[in-house]
Scaffold this active site. Structure first.
Site, PDB file in Angstrom:
ATOM      1  N   ASP A 125     141.641   0.209  23.151  1.00 13.97           N
ATOM      2  CA  ASP A 125     141.040  -1.125  23.047  1.00 13.97           C
ATOM      3  C   ASP A 125     141.944  -2.171  23.684  1.00 13.97           C
ATOM      4  O   ASP A 125     143.164  -2.022  23.695  1.00 13.97           O
ATOM      5  CB  ASP A 125     140.810  -1.445  21.557  1.00 13.97           C
ATOM      6  CG  ASP A 125     139.851  -2.606  21.363  1.00 13.97           C
ATOM      7  OD1 ASP A 125     139.198  -3.028  22.327  1.00 13.97           O
ATOM      8  OD2 ASP A 125     139.771  -3.102  20.224  1.00 13.97           O
ATOM      9  N   LEU A 154     146.340  21.716  27.452  1.00 14.47           N
ATOM     10  CA  LEU A 154     145.791  20.625  26.628  1.00 14.47           C
ATOM     11  C   LEU A 154     144.283  20.627  26.770  1.00 14.47           C
ATOM     12  O   LEU A 154     143.756  20.785  27.873  1.00 14.47           O
ATOM     13  CB  LEU A 154     146.336  19.271  27.123  1.00 14.47           C
ATOM     14  CG  LEU A 154     145.721  18.017  26.493  1.00 14.47           C
ATOM     15  CD1 LEU A 154     146.237  17.824  25.062  1.00 14.47           C
ATOM     16  CD2 LEU A 154     146.047  16.761  27.312  1.00 14.47           C
ATOM     17  N   HIS A 190     139.750  -2.678  32.849  1.00  8.86           N
ATOM     18  CA  HIS A 190     139.366  -1.266  32.694  1.00  8.86           C
ATOM     19  C   HIS A 190     140.063  -0.401  33.742  1.00  8.86           C
ATOM     20  O   HIS A 190     140.488   0.714  33.459  1.00  8.86           O
ATOM     21  CB  HIS A 190     137.847  -1.119  32.818  1.00  8.86           C
ATOM     22  CG  HIS A 190     137.086  -1.810  31.718  1.00  8.86           C
ATOM     23  ND1 HIS A 190     137.438  -1.703  30.392  1.00  8.86           N
ATOM     24  CD2 HIS A 190     135.987  -2.620  31.745  1.00  8.86           C
ATOM     25  CE1 HIS A 190     136.600  -2.419  29.658  1.00  8.86           C
ATOM     26  NE2 HIS A 190     135.713  -2.992  30.448  1.00  8.86           N
TER      27      HIS A 190
HETATM   28  C1  FPP Z   1     137.900  -1.231  25.253  1.00 11.18           C
HETATM   29  O1  FPP Z   1     138.390  -2.429  25.786  1.00 11.18           O
HETATM   30  C2  FPP Z   1     137.801  -0.209  26.265  1.00 11.18           C
HETATM   31  C3  FPP Z   1     136.620   0.296  26.731  1.00 11.18           C
HETATM   32  C4  FPP Z   1     135.314  -0.153  26.232  1.00 11.18           C
HETATM   33  C5  FPP Z   1     136.575   1.308  27.766  1.00 11.18           C
HETATM   34  C6  FPP Z   1     137.706   2.261  27.884  1.00 11.18           C
HETATM   35  C7  FPP Z   1     137.808   2.688  29.297  1.00 11.18           C
HETATM   36  C8  FPP Z   1     138.951   2.942  29.974  1.00 11.18           C
HETATM   37  C9  FPP Z   1     140.263   2.942  29.329  1.00 11.18           C
HETATM   38  C10 FPP Z   1     138.958   3.204  31.448  1.00 11.18           C
HETATM   39  C11 FPP Z   1     138.187   4.361  31.926  1.00 11.18           C
HETATM   40  C12 FPP Z   1     138.383   5.585  31.120  1.00 11.18           C
HETATM   41  C13 FPP Z   1     138.500   6.813  31.655  1.00 11.18           C
HETATM   42  C14 FPP Z   1     138.577   8.008  30.786  1.00 11.18           C
HETATM   43  C15 FPP Z   1     138.560   7.011  33.100  1.00 11.18           C
HETATM   44  P1  FPP Z   1     137.518  -3.736  25.619  1.00 11.18           P
HETATM   45  O2  FPP Z   1     136.750  -3.923  26.881  1.00 11.18           O
HETATM   46  O3  FPP Z   1     136.677  -3.660  24.386  1.00 11.18           O
HETATM   47  O4  FPP Z   1     138.638  -4.807  25.482  1.00 11.18           O
HETATM   48  P2  FPP Z   1     138.554  -6.184  24.661  1.00 11.18           P
HETATM   49  O5  FPP Z   1     138.341  -5.815  23.216  1.00 11.18           O
HETATM   50  O6  FPP Z   1     139.894  -6.793  24.909  1.00 11.18           O
HETATM   51  O7  FPP Z   1     137.422  -6.970  25.244  1.00 11.18           O
END
Ligand code: FPP
Length: 247
Positions: free
Chosen positions: A24, A135, A41
């Site tokens: 997150d 893994l 992201h």
């Molecule tokens: C939460 O941050 C994260 C996500 C909704 C997406 C997670 C994706 C990645 C880490 C990148 C791609 C993943 C892979 C496996 C290639 P948020 O957008 O909710 O952040 P915020 O709470 O600060 O708005």
């Protein structure tokens, strides 16, 4: 520094077999720099690479990453498209390296909702990494804990209707076996970044006795040393599973 942490983990007793992560804070990482969310992201994808490497180095058996929730479908279409694009990029760019490291990738969730191009990329990485023994990496995509339980209830109901199962025979192991994570140990450790104290519909059944490590670090800043620190924190815990003493 990483080596020293790894050495302490090796001396520190039992390691978690299964680590799950709620990644997150990508959006806040981007906002803090005046950047659009999709660049958060993109940076988060680099942190995924580090977490996988750290898990291999620490000899963790299963790493489960919450990459896209069922709720994330409600985000603006531009952000959904950017996230799907990143998954495609990850699958194409990383699959050879993951295979070399012995990482077996599984993608768990309601993939019927995922577009054809992303699904093809997913199939490619799953295919190429099959048989890896270092893994097991679960990427949870279009995943929700409640939806998973509803799906399990339906699967079991179908088996009852087909005469393969009686309601009395349904126990915890039958239900576990109807989840996406069938056959896997439950997570021993859940890491959540960005300082939020929520489960967010993640692995509701499997997290029943999981230890939690919550850090203020935003996911794009979460590196191998943070991962190792989470493992060290886990090693200080006294796991009782509802009993008086550990064991
Ligand atoms: C939460 O941050 C994260 C996500 C909704 C997406 C997670 C994706 C990645 C880490 C990148 C791609 C993943 C892979 C496996 C290639 P948020 O957008 O909710 O952040 P915020 O709470 O600060 O708005």
């Amino acid at each position: 520094m990483s080596e020293e942490l790894l050495r302490r983990i090796r001396l520190g007793g039992e390691r978690p077999k299964h680590v799950a992560v709620i990644m997150d804070g990508n959006g806040r990482w981007a906002a803090a720099r005046g950047l659009p969310r999709h660049l958060g992201h993109r940076e988060g994808m680099k942190a995924v690479r580090e977490a996988v490497e750290a898990a291999v180095e620490a000899e963790i058996e299963v790493l489960t990453l919450y990459a896209f929730s069922t709720e994330n479908w409600k985000r603006p279409v531009t952000e959904v498209t950017a996230l799907m694009g990143l998954l495609q990029l990850y699958a194409r760019k990383e699959r050879a390296e993951l295979r070399r490291k012995g990482v077996e990738v599984h993608v768990l969730g309601d993939l019927a909702r995922v577009d054809g191009v992303t699904r093809a990329a997913i199939d490619g990485i799953v295919e190429e990494t099959r048989g890896g023994t270092a893994l097991r990496l679960n990427l949870m995509i279009s995943y929700g804990g409640r939806e998973e339980l509803v799906r399990a209830a339906r699967l079991l109901a179908e088996r009852v209707r087909a005469g393969q199962l009686t309601p009395d025979a349904i126990d915890e192991s039958t239900l576990s076996g109807a989840l996406f994570t069938q056959g896997l140990p439950n997570p021993d450790l859940l890491i959540r970044t960005s300082g939020e104290y929520r489960i967010s519909n993640f692995m509701l059944w499997q997290l029943a006795y999981t230890e939690m490590h919550i850090t203020d670090v935003l996911w794009p800043d979460f590196g191998r040393e943070h991962f190792f620190e989470a493992l060290l924190d886990y090693q200080t815990r006294d796991r009782r599973f509802g009993r008086v003493t550990a064991g």
